[in-house]
Write a protein that holds these residues in place. Structure first.
Motif, PDB file in Angstrom:
ATOM      1  N   SER A 106     -14.865   9.358 -20.997  1.00 55.33           N
ATOM      2  CA  SER A 106     -15.152   8.111 -21.168  1.00 55.33           C
ATOM      3  C   SER A 106     -14.612   7.549 -22.687  1.00 55.33           C
ATOM      4  O   SER A 106     -13.786   6.718 -22.954  1.00 55.33           O
ATOM      5  N   GLU A 107     -15.002   8.575 -23.639  1.00 52.38           N
ATOM      6  CA  GLU A 107     -15.155   8.435 -24.862  1.00 52.38           C
ATOM      7  C   GLU A 107     -13.111   8.578 -25.230  1.00 52.38           C
ATOM      8  O   GLU A 107     -12.472   7.668 -26.259  1.00 52.38           O
ATOM      9  N   LEU A 108     -12.333   9.579 -25.034  1.00 49.33           N
ATOM     10  CA  LEU A 108     -11.489   9.870 -25.026  1.00 49.33           C
ATOM     11  C   LEU A 108     -10.724   8.970 -24.061  1.00 49.33           C
ATOM     12  O   LEU A 108      -9.487   8.188 -25.248  1.00 49.33           O
ATOM     13  N   GLU A 109     -11.262   8.158 -23.011  1.00 50.46           N
ATOM     14  CA  GLU A 109     -10.253   6.449 -22.793  1.00 50.46           C
ATOM     15  C   GLU A 109     -10.274   5.472 -23.559  1.00 50.46           C
ATOM     16  O   GLU A 109      -9.451   4.575 -23.683  1.00 50.46           O
ATOM     17  N   ALA A 110     -11.498   5.804 -23.838  1.00 52.30           N
ATOM     18  CA  ALA A 110     -11.733   4.116 -24.556  1.00 52.30           C
ATOM     19  C   ALA A 110     -11.128   4.470 -26.519  1.00 52.30           C
ATOM     20  O   ALA A 110     -10.007   3.738 -27.161  1.00 52.30           O
ATOM     21  N   ARG A 111     -11.007   6.199 -26.601  1.00 51.70           N
ATOM     22  CA  ARG A 111     -10.285   5.971 -27.549  1.00 51.70           C
ATOM     23  C   ARG A 111      -8.801   6.116 -27.179  1.00 51.70           C
ATOM     24  O   ARG A 111      -7.786   5.628 -27.882  1.00 51.70           O
ATOM     25  N   VAL A 112      -7.900   6.602 -26.643  1.00 52.38           N
ATOM     26  CA  VAL A 112      -6.591   6.247 -26.063  1.00 52.38           C
ATOM     27  C   VAL A 112      -6.330   4.448 -26.022  1.00 52.38           C
ATOM     28  O   VAL A 112      -5.454   4.039 -26.490  1.00 52.38           O
ATOM     29  N   ARG A 113      -7.302   3.248 -25.286  1.00 54.21           N
ATOM     30  CA  ARG A 113      -7.240   1.868 -25.499  1.00 54.21           C
ATOM     31  C   ARG A 113      -6.620   1.559 -26.270  1.00 54.21           C
ATOM     32  O   ARG A 113      -5.807   0.838 -27.012  1.00 54.21           O
ATOM     33  N   ALA A 114      -7.834   2.462 -27.862  1.00 51.50           N
ATOM     34  CA  ALA A 114      -7.484   2.065 -29.100  1.00 51.50           C
ATOM     35  C   ALA A 114      -6.679   2.065 -30.245  1.00 51.50           C
ATOM     36  O   ALA A 114      -5.874   1.517 -30.315  1.00 51.50           O
ATOM     37  N   LEU A 115      -6.195   3.473 -30.134  1.00 51.51           N
ATOM     38  CA  LEU A 115      -4.661   3.484 -29.873  1.00 51.51           C
ATOM     39  C   LEU A 115      -3.588   3.133 -29.804  1.00 51.51           C
ATOM     40  O   LEU A 115      -2.676   3.054 -30.479  1.00 51.51           O
ATOM     41  N   THR A 116      -3.415   3.094 -28.318  1.00 44.83           N
ATOM     42  CA  THR A 116      -2.003   1.885 -27.882  1.00 44.83           C
ATOM     43  C   THR A 116      -1.987   1.167 -28.235  1.00 44.83           C
ATOM     44  O   THR A 116      -1.382   0.186 -28.733  1.00 44.83           O
ATOM     45  N   ARG A 117      -3.319   0.338 -28.514  1.00 47.39           N
ATOM     46  CA  ARG A 117      -3.247  -1.048 -29.127  1.00 47.39           C
ATOM     47  C   ARG A 117      -2.706  -1.105 -30.093  1.00 47.39           C
ATOM     48  O   ARG A 117      -2.127  -2.038 -30.809  1.00 47.39           O
ATOM     49  N   ARG A 118      -3.401   0.006 -31.032  1.00 49.56           N
ATOM     50  CA  ARG A 118      -3.335  -0.020 -32.762  1.00 49.56           C
ATOM     51  C   ARG A 118      -1.170   0.746 -32.413  1.00 49.56           C
ATOM     52  O   ARG A 118      -0.423  -0.388 -33.640  1.00 49.56           O
ATOM     53  N   GLY A 119      -0.670   1.147 -31.873  1.00 46.14           N
ATOM     54  CA  GLY A 119       0.368   1.535 -31.495  1.00 46.14           C
ATOM     55  C   GLY A 119       1.544   0.088 -31.993  1.00 46.14           C
ATOM     56  O   GLY A 119       2.814   0.532 -31.788  1.00 46.14           O
TER      57      GLY A 119
END
Length: 229
Positions: A106-119
């Motif tokens: 769940s933490e990895l999924e949250a970080r993926v969402r944050a990084l793709t938004r940033r990208g």
């Protein structure tokens, strides 16, 4: 959104791939550093999940070569070696985030969402277009507070069109962003996905226009297409 996972642990790679696909991402996976380097040089991705302990070519070297090509895609490093030295090396070479194994999915999924938004130049999680609201973090589209029943492919398609609202997106661009290696997806299949999404969006007033020979465009409404925190 298209993600590359470079991880030599097949069980972990398969688990990550299934989870991310379930959330509407297109996912490709490689098991060694050379394959990762070749994939990154040949194909555009929106995020790289990179294990440092890769065979053939170390993860840090993959990262170094990626940044040497001036590639800006976000990179999330995974490693079993949770040492300050490794973390500093990865961040200095241009990694955007870092997770030590084992980790909570769940933490990895949250970080993926944050990084793709940033990208995508955001930081914003909501895209508004008329009555339609798309939550990039939750991967959910809603109208007047009611969630739309969309497939993973339809969610990915809607996201691309919303982010390029008012601009043309070709069928080949949609294939590149939505589909994984080995997918037998033709431009005819893209037409089917667009047709299905268009029918679901019709009651909302959001229109997908087709320009023959060029591609598709989400009709821009004045005062819509906004990003919001």
């Amino acid at each position: 959104m298209r993600i590359l996972i470079a991880e030599d642990d097949s069980i972990l790679a398969d688990g990550l791939s299934r989870s991310l696909r379930h959330n509407g991402y297109a996912v490709d996976a490689v098991r060694d550093g050379m394959a990762a380097d070749l994939a990154l040089a040949a194909q555009a991705f929106d995020l790289l999940i990179l294990d440092l302990g890769l065979p053939q070519l170390a993860g840090l070297e993959v990262l170094r070569r990626l940044r040497a090509r001036n590639a800006q895609l976000p990179v999330l490093i995974l490693t079993a070696a949770d040492s300050i030295e490794q973390r500093v090396k990865g961040l200095d070479l241009g990694a955007d985030d870092y997770m030590a194994k084992p980790f909570a999915l769940s933490e990895l999924e949250a970080r993926v969402r944050a990084l793709t938004r940033r990208g995508t130049g955001g930081g914003a999680s909501l895209i508004r277009h008329g009555r339609l609201v798309f939550d990039q973090a939750g991967r959910v589209a809603s109208v007047d507070g009611q969630a739309l029943d969309l497939s993973a492919r339809e969610i990915g398609l809607l996201e691309i069109l919303l982010m390029r609202s008012g601009r043309m997106v070709s069928k080949n661009q949609l294939v590149d962003h939505l589909c994984e290696w080995g997918d037998e997806v033709s431009t005819n299949a893209i037409e089917v996905y667009v047709h299905r999404l268009r029918k679901k969006l019709e009651p909302t007033g959001v229109r997908i226009m087709t320009v023959r020979g060029l591609g598709y465009c989400l009709e821009r409404d004045h005062g819509t297409g906004e990003l919001a925190h």
